[in-house]
Design an enzyme around this catalytic site. Structure first.
Site, PDB file in Angstrom:
ATOM      1  N   GLY D 164       9.108  -1.147   7.503  1.00 36.27           N
ATOM      2  CA  GLY D 164       8.955  -1.611   6.133  1.00 36.27           C
ATOM      3  C   GLY D 164      10.203  -1.481   5.300  1.00 36.27           C
ATOM      4  O   GLY D 164      10.131  -1.468   4.073  1.00 36.27           O
ATOM      5  N   GLY D 165      11.350  -1.362   5.925  1.00 38.51           N
ATOM      6  CA  GLY D 165      12.598  -1.344   5.165  1.00 38.51           C
ATOM      7  C   GLY D 165      12.953   0.011   4.574  1.00 38.51           C
ATOM      8  O   GLY D 165      14.020   0.168   3.981  1.00 38.51           O
ATOM      9  N   ARG D 292       1.214  -1.387  16.061  1.00 41.22           N
ATOM     10  CA  ARG D 292       0.108  -1.341  15.093  1.00 41.22           C
ATOM     11  C   ARG D 292      -0.188  -2.765  14.644  1.00 41.22           C
ATOM     12  O   ARG D 292       0.544  -3.682  14.938  1.00 41.22           O
ATOM     13  CB  ARG D 292       0.511  -0.511  13.870  1.00 41.22           C
ATOM     14  CG  ARG D 292       1.848  -0.990  13.294  1.00 41.22           C
ATOM     15  CD  ARG D 292       2.164  -0.478  11.941  1.00 41.22           C
ATOM     16  NE  ARG D 292       3.570  -0.613  11.626  1.00 41.22           N
ATOM     17  CZ  ARG D 292       4.154  -1.705  11.137  1.00 41.22           C
ATOM     18  NH1 ARG D 292       3.447  -2.798  10.933  1.00 41.22           N
ATOM     19  NH2 ARG D 292       5.448  -1.745  10.880  1.00 41.22           N
TER      20      ARG D 292
END
Lengths: 151, 453, 151, 453
Positions: D164-165, D292
């Site tokens: 997610g950065g 996931r």
């Protein structure tokens, strides 16, 4: 100031709960709410049960008792949607102005629906505090027309 | 004609939300006329502005032509959308709009008279050579007995001004005629303010199939048919498009009859021509034309990709239909279930009240048209329909599967709903086989209750 | 009785409004709410600001001051989620029972999280009215463990 | 393995609602672990039960492995779904579940180590012969300088445990290395409780393309690719499937590399293999594998018709994948826009608060995954994503048109959102042409602000 939306929220809350009594104080405003058949609800704007059908210009429309107490006055709601006129005809004196005393039967204005004139009476005795709805503009059902200090 | 800039919506519930959706997409403002009971409704929040027309009962708010037109004028609207029900086929509203210089988003007063009055409509069908169920009008018991003698029993009494099953009564024998006529006339008066009724032979086994019409007054197109045979007491409950198992010839016949009828009366707007179809005999009879958007229009939107409300507005603006019949391709299959706030365990009695939780799953292929949200109040004054589920899939089986999942997963709490009944219909092999007739649901209900065969 | 959901509704209402004071009376229950920095909110269950991390069995967890006054008692909320134990080990006497006097430091139970035992203290002085959470069952964060009549 | 009966959801927001949707469809109960700040969230209402894990900050609630497992045991759950973010790729949670006899709906601890730790993941890619961006790990400034000397500038610092950065920093020259390394390590520590980072050559012009993997441990299938090149500061904003304009050979190469990698590490669950694609050179580099479900999974669901959460649960139950690669057909085009509660006019600062009105239109082809409803509170503790719009159409143009309409029509009020930015992207000819690279958005923003060329 209590907004209409806040009042609605409170009503919704009360509606869905088992509260029997609620007191709210806010600055000048004191709000008490009770549930139960024996007590009157001094709070909810009541709709007329009879339909305000098209009727002759002079027919007085029974206005419900004032229901929202705010800033020391009571609001007289529009019994039906239409164009609100302060005076019986353009250029004439207004039916009432601030400071006037009114009885329940005093005509306070006219609501025009498609050329049919419906006179609106005060519904309570008191002194006119304010003409709230502008002359010649649309008022919706339940909108405050004038405010009255009850006698 | 100038483009419409602000629409007054003279309706409520899901169709108000539906109209606002398209208006927003087109950059058109909306003013929603609400009754006092609908002040906090979703539509009132979504409209650019909402004004209160009057108290809760429809006759004091949604059914008042004068108030609606005054409200539209007073809020600067240049058009009125009447939705369905209420004033949607009311000639007086269309006339009052015309007089007030407001666009009525629907057909002309003349169209409404030709299509809306069922007796006149039957006359036009005769003239146009569209097959009709035998019947006739009756203003008294004597006249009714006369028509009944000619067409025989069982027969149906229908409101001339009617729709949605209101004022509709089945009469099986001569001795029930007087009572049923009385009831039909008083229901019709209460629902439409017009107690005129007519009698029609009851087709014991038939399917309700209707054809969607779009017309700009010159080009008359159809957008396929819908099958609405799953009905309870003449109230549609499940609709689908296309109608399962129609032969190509029968389908072509329906399209031809529907467009012929619309052309014959010079229809200009969106409308639906309803037929009773006798599949075995490959025969069909004209029932009526509905000169408005219909509850079940989303199944047609699903298989055609058209936004019917947008087309209805475009036609009302005077724009020509820039479509040819070949541009309307039918893809896949769509089913709609009408969710009603009613208690199916207690004779379907309405279940108004506060919705404590409303949530619909974001399933691929599912569209939900609804004005429900958690905390919404369902007033006791109106129709009990609170949501429409529309499932679209590549074929009928896929659409049913999506609908089944939606019915299991959704949450609508605080009130009783007919969700379980829809689940039973979707799971029923007879429905799965396709092509049930209008007697189907009356037969299914006892089976579900366990007291049938 | 005020339910938890009703309390949440009231809080939501207050949260979104400009009210500064709210009084609610309902049978035995009297509720007053005030907003403003100078006054303490006697109503909202307060979460611990420190995370109740895994710590040695004997470590006392600081329990927030009781916050919900209802039926004359104050609720002591669970500072963390876990299994609530009335006694230090199976068969032993419970830490406290109704009628006992407690001080702020009195251990009232243990919350087990994955074999780690976190002792919970009363956080206020008073008399135990009721052991609200059952022995050996899951309590969630903020759930009422016991009720205390403050001294 | 026995069928799962009750799932503990160790997550929040829209993905909690998404998991509940599929669980309800499968007849599985759900228990949602919520923080105090999420007590009244939509997920808490929709779950069979909600329990409060702890205070608002994630480290005191959603990130506590012990509390999550205790809550799952205490509520009688037989499985844990970790969603994305939070503990979704946390090996300790998978191990604790294993120990407690609870099914972890995700890959094995060994898989998580092989894929979740980015350094190990790179090693496996090397072994499997999957092309890699040059890089290496660095626990100190000295090590970082050594790797930097080998791979050159510009380079990226990435968190080993990351996603997610978060913890990701671009370094353009040697003198910025020390500061950026510090910041990356402390961000990584704050976000994941693990400050390890590694360095990677920065590909100046590339597209982010990822392949969805489904594997039961024996059968390894792909469900097509997604293009996630529209990013702001390494945060994906718009995703689509399929990736526009890839040659058949390049696409086949990506599928081959992704399935080879998954097979190499014996992966069993749902996962995504991410690549940087250099379209001009028809080259691609392995970035990482996400073990996931991903935020952007709905675009794959749209074009495949698969319910990926249902497959993830089925695999976790030990059921073999009864699918062949040929069964997964890709139909049409799907685009997702992530709506965030952030103020695009003020440097995208988060805009938590009370949502006064939330409404999404029921457009055909539109799916909305969201936990928003009117009155919902957006707490300040978490990600600002509040809704995902997914538009699916027969082709990319149709999907963009549906998305544009959705963005115009939806209502999200009381907070600032990035809706207008999505509108600008959808209307941008460069985006419409398809195949923008990861620099696209950084170039678009100044143009929108009017201070660019």
């Amino acid at each position: 100031m209590l907004t209409r939306a806040e009042i609605d929220d409170i009503l919704k809350l009360i509606d869905g709960s088992d509260f029997t009594e609620l007191k709210l104080e806010m600055g000048d405003l004191k709000l008490e709410l009770r549930k139960g058949p024996a007590q009157s609800a001094p709070f909810v704007p009541k709709a007329q049960d009879q339909a305000p059908g098209p009727h002759p210009p002079a027919a007085a429309v029974a206005v419900p008792a004032p229901v929202v107490a705010s800033g020391g006055g009571s609001e007289i709601p529009a019994p039906l949607l239409g164009t609100f006129w302060h005076a019986p005809r353009p250029g004439a004196d207004p039916f009432v102005k601030p400071g006037d005393s009114v009885t329940a039967d005093t005509v306070i204005g006219i609501i025009e629906v498609m050329k049919l004139m419906n006179s609106v009476s005060a519904g309570m005795a008191g002194t006119v505090l304010e003409i709230s709805a502008p002359n010649g503009e649309l008022v919706e059902h339940g909108q405050c027309l004038i405010r009255i200090q009850p006698h | 004609m100038a483009p419409i800039r602000r629409i007054f919506i003279a309706n409520r519930g899901e169709i108000a939300v539906r109209i606002i959706r398209t208006a927003r997409a087109l950059g058109i403002e909306t003013v929603l006329g609400v009754s006092k009971a609908d002040r906090d409704s979703l539509g009132a929040k979504l409209a650019t502005r909402a004004v209160c027309l009057g108290p809760g009962p429809s006759r004091d708010s949604y059914l008042r032509v004068d108030t609606v037109v005054q409200a539209a004028l007073g809020t600067g609207c240049d058009a009125v959308h009447p939705g369905y029900g209420f004033l949607s086929e009311n000639r007086d509203l269309a006339l009052a709009c015309e007089k007030a210089g407001i666009v009525f988003i629907g057909p002309s007063p003349a169209n409404l008279e030709a299509a809306g009055d069922k007796l006149t409509a039957r006359g036009h069908a005769l003239d146009a050579g569209v097959p009709l169920v035998p019947g006739g009008n009756a203003a008294s018991l004597a006249e009714a007995a006369e028509v009944a003698a000619r067409i025989g029993y069982p027969l149906l009494i229908k409101a001339v001004a009617g729709g949605g099953g209101k004022g509709m009564k089945r009469v099986d024998s001569a001795d029930a005629l007087a009572t049923q006529l009385d009831m039909a006339m008083s229901e019709a008066a209460a629902a439409f303010g017009d107690d005129r009724v007519y009698l029609e032979r009851f087709i014991t086994s038939g399917r309700h199939v209707e054809v969607q019409i779009l017309s700009d007054g010159k080009t008359v197109l159809h957008a396929g048919e819908r099958d609405c045979s799953v009905q309870r007491r003449y109230q549609k409950l499940v609709e689908e498009a296309p109608a399962p198992g129609l032969s190509p010839a029968l389908r072509a016949g329906l399209y031809e009859a529907a467009t012929t009828y619309a052309r014959h009366i010079g229809f200009r707007s969106l409308g639906t021509v309803e037929f009773m179809v006798d599949v075995e005999r490959a025969a069909f009879y004209f029932l009526e034309m509905n000169a408005r958007i219909q509850v079940e229009h989303p199944v047609t939107e699903a298989i055609t990709g058209l936004d019917l409300i947008a087309w209805q507005i475009a036609i009302a603006e005077g724009r020509p239909l820039d479509l040819r019949q070949d541009d309307i391709a039918l893809t896949g299959h769509a089913i709609e279930c009408r969710l009603n706030a009613e208690d199916i365990a207690h004779d379907f009695r309405p279940s108004p009240g506060r919705v404590t939780l409303a949530w619909f799953p974001a399933l691929p292929g599912l569209r939900v048209d609804s004005h429900m949200e958690s905390g919404a109040m369902i007033p006791p004054h109106y129709d009990s329909m609170i949501a429409k589920l529309i499932a679209h899939g590549p074929n009928r089986t896929a659409a049913i599967a999506t609908m089944q999942q939606a019915l299991v997963v959704l949450r609508l709490e605080g009130i009783a709903t007919n969700t379980a009944l829809h689940g039973a219909i979707m799971a029923d092999p007879a429905f799965a086989a396709g092509g049930v007739d209008t007697n189907y649901l009356a037969g299914l209900l006892p089976r579900l209750a366990g007291d049938g065969p």
